[in-house]
Design a protein around this motif. Structure first.
Motif, PDB file in Angstrom:
ATOM      1  N   MET A 194       0.834  -1.210   0.000  1.00 34.72           N
ATOM      2  CA  MET A 194       0.000   0.000   0.000  1.00 34.72           C
ATOM      3  C   MET A 194       0.864   1.254   0.000  1.00 34.72           C
ATOM      4  N   ARG A 195       1.885   1.267   0.820  1.00 34.94           N
ATOM      5  CA  ARG A 195       2.782   2.427   0.865  1.00 34.94           C
ATOM      6  C   ARG A 195       3.498   2.609  -0.470  1.00 34.94           C
ATOM      7  N   ARG A 212      -0.156   5.824  -7.091  1.00 33.25           N
ATOM      8  CA  ARG A 212      -1.263   4.886  -7.347  1.00 33.25           C
ATOM      9  C   ARG A 212      -2.141   4.781  -6.097  1.00 33.25           C
ATOM     10  N   GLN A 213      -2.696   5.921  -5.685  1.00 34.10           N
ATOM     11  CA  GLN A 213      -3.525   5.951  -4.485  1.00 34.10           C
ATOM     12  C   GLN A 213      -4.725   5.018  -4.604  1.00 34.10           C
ATOM     13  N   ALA A 214      -5.403   5.039  -5.763  1.00 34.20           N
ATOM     14  CA  ALA A 214      -6.593   4.205  -5.938  1.00 34.20           C
ATOM     15  C   ALA A 214      -6.243   2.724  -5.819  1.00 34.20           C
ATOM     16  N   ASP A 215      -5.094   2.316  -6.363  1.00 33.71           N
ATOM     17  CA  ASP A 215      -4.680   0.914  -6.259  1.00 33.71           C
ATOM     18  C   ASP A 215      -4.369   0.545  -4.812  1.00 33.71           C
ATOM     19  N   ALA A 216      -3.767   1.481  -4.069  1.00 29.14           N
ATOM     20  CA  ALA A 216      -3.458   1.217  -2.662  1.00 29.14           C
ATOM     21  C   ALA A 216      -4.739   1.019  -1.858  1.00 29.14           C
ATOM     22  N   THR A 240      -7.896  -6.857   0.964  1.00 26.66           N
ATOM     23  CA  THR A 240      -7.308  -7.497   2.138  1.00 26.66           C
ATOM     24  C   THR A 240      -8.326  -7.575   3.265  1.00 26.66           C
ATOM     25  N   ARG A 241      -9.069  -6.511   3.478  1.00 23.84           N
ATOM     26  CA  ARG A 241     -10.100  -6.498   4.523  1.00 23.84           C
ATOM     27  C   ARG A 241     -11.145  -7.572   4.240  1.00 23.84           C
ATOM     28  N   ALA A 242     -11.581  -7.670   2.984  1.00 28.22           N
ATOM     29  CA  ALA A 242     -12.590  -8.677   2.638  1.00 28.22           C
ATOM     30  C   ALA A 242     -12.049 -10.089   2.883  1.00 28.22           C
ATOM     31  N   ALA A 243     -10.773 -10.311   2.558  1.00 27.76           N
ATOM     32  CA  ALA A 243     -10.180 -11.639   2.766  1.00 27.76           C
ATOM     33  C   ALA A 243     -10.063 -11.958   4.249  1.00 27.76           C
ATOM     34  N   LEU A 244      -9.658 -10.984   5.046  1.00 29.01           N
ATOM     35  CA  LEU A 244      -9.529 -11.216   6.486  1.00 29.01           C
ATOM     36  C   LEU A 244     -10.878 -11.530   7.119  1.00 29.01           C
ATOM     37  N   ILE A 245     -11.906 -10.771   6.741  1.00 33.99           N
ATOM     38  CA  ILE A 245     -13.238 -11.010   7.302  1.00 33.99           C
ATOM     39  C   ILE A 245     -13.791 -12.345   6.805  1.00 33.99           C
ATOM     40  N   GLU A 260      -4.666   2.972   5.868  1.00 36.18           N
ATOM     41  CA  GLU A 260      -5.717   3.252   4.880  1.00 36.18           C
ATOM     42  C   GLU A 260      -6.246   4.676   5.041  1.00 36.18           C
ATOM     43  N   HIS A 261      -6.444   5.097   6.293  1.00 38.47           N
ATOM     44  CA  HIS A 261      -6.945   6.462   6.561  1.00 38.47           C
ATOM     45  C   HIS A 261      -5.937   7.503   6.081  1.00 38.47           C
ATOM     46  N   ALA A 262      -4.638   7.269   6.354  1.00 39.21           N
ATOM     47  CA  ALA A 262      -3.610   8.228   5.960  1.00 39.21           C
ATOM     48  C   ALA A 262      -3.523   8.331   4.444  1.00 39.21           C
ATOM     49  N   ILE A 263      -3.637   7.206   3.748  1.00 40.26           N
ATOM     50  CA  ILE A 263      -3.582   7.238   2.283  1.00 40.26           C
ATOM     51  C   ILE A 263      -4.824   7.923   1.720  1.00 40.26           C
TER      52      ILE A 263
END
Length: 266
Positions: A203-204, A211-215, A222-227, A242-245
């Motif tokens: 992401m960084r 590539r902000q949108a890709d990050a 990743t969130r969907a996979a973890l959940i 995620e918030h900082a980006i």
């Protein structure tokens, strides 16, 4: 004589390739090389060479393989200290110089590179760790793996290789080489979509290369996979990233604080 286990098993006597005949002889040598300079009990060697069912003649076949390996080593013509395969109490010890086995060279370079990284020398660390990774020619003992050998040592080596790659990526990130690490990180994320530390690094790197949108898309996947697979939300630090980006505030947060600690994976 030089031995190569970071890839298919290879033995070279100077410039001359040395043929190791037969899968049992190759497995015996491969296992001894994974435990070079330490005593390997005969019982453990037998279990390694025949991981499913040991034949009644297994012990004799192993002794024959050892006898042939000793002959192979004795025929070496290259300079340097001879490689010795010794009977050692209840087992055997294969004595190998550090410069004669690619695995030992890899471990030495990996330790040096990590020390350079800890000491705040990312440029040296990147070069050293890159040299360590350059010793690999494919999965460790790939030819034996194709014959069904799945020793724990091989899985551990694969994990070591990935860990050294992450250390090299960290060195490159510290040097601002964001574009250079995107490809490696994408492969790591594909191999383990639940590895939050890898996700954070990618992401960084994506954000820093415009590539902000890709990050942000990576975070959502990743969130969907973890959940979906673990029933867990991303760690607080990954959510902070995620918030900082999202708000273009990444420069205000130290990079180390945005790499979440290991949690169950990696």
């Amino acid at each position: 004589m030089r031995f190569h286990v970071l890839g298919p098993l290879q033995v070279r006597d100077g410039d001359r390739p040395v043929r190791v005949s037969g899968i049992r002889q190759s497995a015996t040598l491969g296992h001894l090389l994974l435990h070079s300079n330490e005593m390997v009990p005969v019982s453990r060697l037998i279990d390694a060479v025949w991981p499913t069912r040991v034949p009644p003649t297994g012990r004799q076949v192993l002794h024959n393989a050892i006898f042939r390996l000793r002959g192979l080593l004795a025929e070496a013509r290259s300079a340097g200290r001879p490689v010795e395969l010794l009977r050692d109490g209840p087992g055997y010890t294969l004595l190998v110089d550090d410069d004669s086995l690619d695995l030992l060279a890899f471990l030495r370079l990996a330790a040096l590179g990590r020390r350079e990284l800890r000491e705040g020398r990312p440029d040296s660390a990147s070069a050293t760790l890159r040299a360590a990774l350059g010793l690999w020619r494919g999965p460790a003992l790939a030819d034996l793996a194709e014959h069904g050998y799945a020793w724990p040592e091989l899985r551990a080596l694969a994990n070591d290789r990935s860990a050294v790659l992450l250390d090299r990526i960290d060195a490159d990130l510290a040097l601002g080489r964001y574009a250079d690490v995107v490809g490696d990180l994408e492969h790591l994320v594909e191999a383990d979509p639940l590895h939050e530390q890898v996700c954070a690094r990618l992401m960084r790197a994506l954000y820093e290369t415009g590539r902000q949108a890709d990050a942000l898309g990576l975070y959502r996947r990743t969130r969907a996979a973890l959940i979906g697979q673990l029933g867990l939300e991303p760690s607080p630090r990954l959510r902070e990233l995620e918030h900082a980006i999202l708000n273009h505030e990444l420069d205000t947060v130290p990079a180390g604080e945005l790499v979440p600690g290991a949690r169950g994976r990696g």
